[in-house]
Design a protein around this motif. Structure first.
Motif, mmCIF file in Angstrom:
data_model
loop_
_atom_site.group_PDB
_atom_site.id
_atom_site.type_symbol
_atom_site.label_atom_id
_atom_site.label_comp_id
_atom_site.label_asym_id
_atom_site.label_seq_id
_atom_site.Cartn_x
_atom_site.Cartn_y
_atom_site.Cartn_z
ATOM 1 N N ARG A 81 57.105 61.555 69.104
ATOM 2 C CA ARG A 81 57.078 60.119 68.802
ATOM 3 C C ARG A 81 55.856 59.765 67.951
ATOM 4 N NH1 ARG A 81 56.505 54.810 72.311
ATOM 5 N NH2 ARG A 81 57.945 53.444 71.204
ATOM 6 N N ALA A 82 54.728 60.402 68.232
ATOM 7 C CA ALA A 82 53.535 60.159 67.424
ATOM 8 C C ALA A 82 53.756 60.605 65.988
ATOM 9 C CB ALA A 82 52.334 60.883 68.032
ATOM 10 N N SER A 83 54.377 61.747 65.824
ATOM 11 C CA SER A 83 54.662 62.259 64.480
ATOM 12 C C SER A 83 55.635 61.350 63.745
ATOM 13 C CB SER A 83 55.237 63.672 64.567
ATOM 14 O OG SER A 83 54.295 64.565 65.134
ATOM 15 N N ALA A 84 56.626 60.838 64.467
ATOM 16 C CA ALA A 84 57.602 59.940 63.854
ATOM 17 C C ALA A 84 56.942 58.626 63.430
ATOM 18 C CB ALA A 84 58.745 59.670 64.827
ATOM 19 N N ALA A 85 56.049 58.125 64.278
ATOM 20 C CA ALA A 85 55.342 56.886 63.939
ATOM 21 C C ALA A 85 54.447 57.087 62.719
ATOM 22 C CB ALA A 85 54.515 56.417 65.126
ATOM 23 N N ASP A 86 53.786 58.230 62.668
ATOM 24 C CA ASP A 86 52.930 58.538 61.532
ATOM 25 C C ASP A 86 53.753 58.602 60.243
ATOM 26 O OD1 ASP A 86 50.438 59.380 60.263
ATOM 27 O OD2 ASP A 86 51.326 61.373 60.156
ATOM 28 N N SER B 248 43.911 67.901 66.257
ATOM 29 C CA SER B 248 42.788 68.839 66.256
ATOM 30 C C SER B 248 41.802 68.522 67.369
ATOM 31 C CB SER B 248 42.066 68.804 64.908
ATOM 32 O OG SER B 248 41.516 67.524 64.652
ATOM 33 N N TYR B 249 41.886 67.331 67.931
ATOM 34 C CA TYR B 249 41.044 66.935 69.061
ATOM 35 C C TYR B 249 41.758 67.126 70.396
ATOM 36 C CZ TYR B 249 37.565 64.824 65.972
ATOM 37 O OH TYR B 249 36.577 64.618 65.029
ATOM 38 N N GLY B 250 42.903 67.788 70.370
ATOM 39 C CA GLY B 250 43.658 67.994 71.592
ATOM 40 C C GLY B 250 44.464 66.796 72.021
ATOM 41 N N LEU B 251 44.744 65.898 71.069
ATOM 42 C CA LEU B 251 45.498 64.676 71.368
ATOM 43 C C LEU B 251 46.665 64.522 70.387
ATOM 44 C CD1 LEU B 251 42.388 62.373 71.885
ATOM 45 C CD2 LEU B 251 43.931 63.152 73.695
ATOM 46 N N PRO B 252 47.573 65.483 70.355
ATOM 47 C CA PRO B 252 48.665 65.448 69.371
ATOM 48 C C PRO B 252 49.663 64.322 69.593
ATOM 49 C CG PRO B 252 49.058 67.178 70.985
ATOM 50 C CD PRO B 252 47.676 66.661 71.245
ATOM 51 N N HIS B 253 49.628 63.701 70.759
ATOM 52 C CA HIS B 253 50.539 62.604 71.062
ATOM 53 C C HIS B 253 49.933 61.244 70.714
ATOM 54 C CE1 HIS B 253 47.909 63.446 74.432
ATOM 55 N NE2 HIS B 253 48.092 62.206 74.869
ATOM 56 N N CYS B 254 48.767 61.259 70.077
ATOM 57 C CA CYS B 254 48.067 60.011 69.759
ATOM 58 C C CYS B 254 47.828 59.867 68.259
ATOM 59 C CB CYS B 254 46.710 59.967 70.475
ATOM 60 S SG CYS B 254 46.790 60.003 72.282
ATOM 61 N N LEU B 255 47.624 58.632 67.821
ATOM 62 C CA LEU B 255 47.193 58.321 66.466
ATOM 63 C C LEU B 255 45.977 57.404 66.560
ATOM 64 C CD1 LEU B 255 50.598 57.509 64.698
ATOM 65 C CD2 LEU B 255 49.310 59.654 64.584
ATOM 66 N N ARG B 256 45.001 57.642 65.697
ATOM 67 C CA ARG B 256 43.812 56.785 65.649
ATOM 68 C C ARG B 256 43.913 55.855 64.459
ATOM 69 N NH1 ARG B 256 38.402 59.533 63.959
ATOM 70 N NH2 ARG B 256 39.225 58.822 61.952
ATOM 71 N N ILE B 257 43.698 54.565 64.698
ATOM 72 C CA ILE B 257 43.863 53.555 63.655
ATOM 73 C C ILE B 257 42.545 52.804 63.462
ATOM 74 C CG2 ILE B 257 45.162 51.538 62.896
ATOM 75 C CD1 ILE B 257 47.385 52.403 64.846
ATOM 76 N N THR B 258 41.991 52.880 62.255
ATOM 77 C CA THR B 258 40.759 52.170 61.948
ATOM 78 C C THR B 258 41.007 50.672 61.852
ATOM 79 O OG1 THR B 258 39.938 54.076 60.698
ATOM 80 C CG2 THR B 258 38.894 51.961 60.250
ATOM 81 N N ILE B 259 40.031 49.890 62.290
ATOM 82 C CA ILE B 259 40.113 48.439 62.133
ATOM 83 C C ILE B 259 39.705 48.101 60.705
ATOM 84 C CG2 ILE B 259 39.299 46.196 62.934
ATOM 85 C CD1 ILE B 259 40.958 47.819 64.972
ATOM 86 N N GLY B 260 40.662 47.732 59.890
ATOM 87 C CA GLY B 260 40.399 47.378 58.502
ATOM 88 C C GLY B 260 40.280 45.875 58.332
ATOM 89 N N THR B 261 40.730 45.378 57.196
ATOM 90 C CA THR B 261 40.735 43.933 56.976
ATOM 91 C C THR B 261 41.814 43.286 57.845
ATOM 92 O OG1 THR B 261 42.342 44.067 55.180
ATOM 93 C CG2 THR B 261 40.003 44.300 54.592
#
Length: 361
Positions: free
Chosen positions: A311-316, A331-344
């Motif tokens: 599901r994480a890969s599909a969302a990406d 690479s951090y051992g969290l393949p089921h997660c996505l990290r999202i930066t706070i932009g504008t």
């Protein structure tokens, strides 16, 4: 031997890979993969960098005297106990080279910043990872790993990529429980974003003894990741060591001038922090309403748990098809997660809208 042979430690780690910035089919994709400042660099920093070009033929001040004085004035610190580096990554590596090496152990948290492991292994250290509790550094798990060979403990507070932070009481308990000869390095790259009342970036523990170092950076809230400018605050003896092992000219004239100007930019910290807090809360709420699990964050990003790798890969992939790049953290051992930066505000709204569409099929 018929050719030069590198040390075996060199091949024990994979090269660090930063957040992607290019996306096929999109000339200007929305980049939320590297935790860069939402507003770019301060205008004053851009201005002085252009002015510095006229003296490009001059070597910089190896001791970064004016920059250290500006940092000290901004944060109420003794400039003599500040060392500047080519990004805080350089200072982290220099600390490991100086206090680690073959036969020593370096302890970090399970999902801690990758540079600790990379630099530790390259220096010949044995790197041990302590399990986390709810994706947060676990002090007891770290202490359990301490042996007579332990020389350093590295924690990022807040942590990257989880965004979680330890309360000051736990950081102090860790310091008090470690042997006095073990160096505790507090990586406070995201310190300026933290709002909790019980937070201290590391100054108190550095001032309290001879065995703690705090590292900071201009890459996040000051929007100067491309300038490669970091600094640390440390006991006098450790400052002496770092000044012996650092390169002769670690900070170029452009970065030094920009750093001084960034520190003086009116209301930059306050405005950036307020924006981050508002958009981080808004993005968290919208993603949570869509049924996603968002890890509580004290930094300028959020970690979203999609439960399964698929599901994480599909969302990406869904976001990429719409010109948005976030960070995969397998690479951090969290393949089921996505990290999202706070932009504008606009960028946060876009990613929230598209992930809501994704969740609703």
């Amino acid at each position: 031997m018929t050719k030069p042979v590198a040390r075996p430690e060199i091949f024990s780690v994979a090269s660090y890979v930063g957040g992607e910035s290019k996306l096929a089919g999109f000339e200007n994709p929305t980049k939320l993969s590297s935790n860069e400042g939402a507003f770019g660099p301060p205008p004053g920093a851009i201005k002085v960098m252009a002015q510095a070009a006229a003296t490009m033929h001059r070597y910089p001040d190896g001791g970064s005297t004016k920059l250290r004085e500006a940092i000290g004035a901004k944060f109420g610190l003794d400039p003599a106990r500040i060392v500047c580096g080519n990004g805080s990554d350089e200072l982290l590596s220099l600390l490991i080279q100086s206090y680690g090496g073959p036969g020593t152990e370096l302890i970090m948290s399970e999902h801690g910043f990758a540079i600790y492991e990379i630099a530790g292994k390259l220096a010949g250290c044995t790197v041990l990872k302590a399990p986390e509790t709810s994706l947060t550094t676990d002090v007891d798990a770290i202490l359990f790993l301490v042996t007579p060979a332990t020389r350093m403990v590295f924690i990022a507070n807040p942590n990257n990529p989880t965004g979680t932070a330890l309360p000051q009481s736990e950081v102090e308990r860790l310091r008090d429980s470690l042997p006095p000869h073990v160096l505790l390095v507090l990586d406070a790259a995201y310190a300026e974003y933290v709002e909790r009342a019980d937070y201290d970036a590391g100054v108190k523990l550095v001032d309290a003894g001879e065995n703690t170092v705090m590292t900071r950076t201009f890459s996040k809230i000051f929007g100067m990741g491309g300038a490669r400018l970091g600094w640390c605050y440390a006991p006098a003896a450790i400052v002496d060591v770092l000044n012996r092992v650092r390169p002769p000219f670690p900070i170029n004239n452009f970065a030094a001038a920009a750093g001084i100007a960034a520190l003086a930019e009116p209301s930059w910290l306050e405005t950036s922090r307020a924006h981050n807090s508002t958009e981080r809360r808004r993005l968290t709420e919208r993603l949570t309403q869509s049924g996603l699990k968002v890890i509580p964050s004290e930094a300028n990003f959020v970690l979203v748990d999609f439960v399964t790798v698929e599901r994480a890969s599909a969302a990406d992939a869904y976001l990429r098809q719409r010109g948005i790049i976030v960070r995969q953290v397998k690479s951090y051992g969290l393949p089921h997660c996505l990290r999202i930066t706070i932009g504008t505000s606009e960028e946060c709204s876009r990613v929230a809208e598209h992930l809501t569409e994704f969740c609703h099929g």
